[in-house]
Design a protein around this motif. Structure first.
Motif, PDB file in Angstrom:
ATOM      1  N   UNK A   1      20.828 -30.663  24.117  1.00  0.00           N
ATOM      2  CA  UNK A   1      21.749 -30.117  25.111  1.00  0.00           C
ATOM      3  C   UNK A   1      21.730 -30.955  26.391  1.00  0.00           C
ATOM      4  N   UNK A   2      20.527 -31.278  26.873  1.00  0.00           N
ATOM      5  CA  UNK A   2      20.409 -32.067  28.102  1.00  0.00           C
ATOM      6  C   UNK A   2      20.915 -33.480  27.864  1.00  0.00           C
ATOM      7  N   UNK A   3      20.649 -34.026  26.695  1.00  0.00           N
ATOM      8  CA  UNK A   3      21.111 -35.377  26.377  1.00  0.00           C
ATOM      9  C   UNK A   3      22.638 -35.448  26.372  1.00  0.00           C
ATOM     10  N   UNK A   4      23.277 -34.438  25.818  1.00  0.00           N
ATOM     11  CA  UNK A   4      24.749 -34.384  25.774  1.00  0.00           C
ATOM     12  C   UNK A   4      25.309 -34.235  27.191  1.00  0.00           C
ATOM     13  N   UNK A   5      24.686 -33.363  28.009  1.00  0.00           N
ATOM     14  CA  UNK A   5      25.125 -33.209  29.386  1.00  0.00           C
ATOM     15  C   UNK A   5      24.965 -34.522  30.148  1.00  0.00           C
ATOM     16  N   UNK A   6      23.859 -35.230  29.915  1.00  0.00           N
ATOM     17  CA  UNK A   6      23.610 -36.502  30.585  1.00  0.00           C
ATOM     18  C   UNK A   6      24.693 -37.519  30.222  1.00  0.00           C
ATOM     19  N   UNK A   7      25.110 -37.548  28.974  1.00  0.00           N
ATOM     20  CA  UNK A   7      26.175 -38.449  28.530  1.00  0.00           C
ATOM     21  C   UNK A   7      27.490 -38.103  29.217  1.00  0.00           C
ATOM     22  N   UNK A   8      27.827 -36.822  29.274  1.00  0.00           N
ATOM     23  CA  UNK A   8      29.063 -36.390  29.924  1.00  0.00           C
ATOM     24  C   UNK A   8      29.017 -36.737  31.412  1.00  0.00           C
ATOM     25  N   UNK A   9      27.882 -36.490  32.057  1.00  0.00           N
ATOM     26  CA  UNK A   9      27.745 -36.784  33.484  1.00  0.00           C
ATOM     27  C   UNK A   9      27.879 -38.288  33.748  1.00  0.00           C
TER      28      UNK A   9
END
Length: 64
Positions: free
Chosen positions: A1-9
């Protein structure tokens, strides 16, 4: 979840991200859902900047 958010950010800020430290960064492709989240984040950033500028201008005009 955090990895996906980091990619989007990272894509929201137009920053290139690699898979590892040694990996050459490239522009990751976002899914349509992730692109929508990115657009929402970017819109919030732009609106916040505009509101801040308006308050600064209003303060200058008021105290001029």
């Amino acid at each position: 979840m955090i990895k996906k958010f980091w990619l989007i950010w990272a894509r929201t800020l137009d920053h290139r991200v690699g898979k590892t430290d040694e990996d050459e960064p490239n522009i990751p492709i976002l899914s349509l859902k992730e692109a929508r989240y990115s657009l929402i984040l970017r819109t919030i950033i732009v609106v916040l900047n505009m509101v801040t500028c308006l308050f600064i201008i209003a303060n200058i005009i008021k105290n001029w």
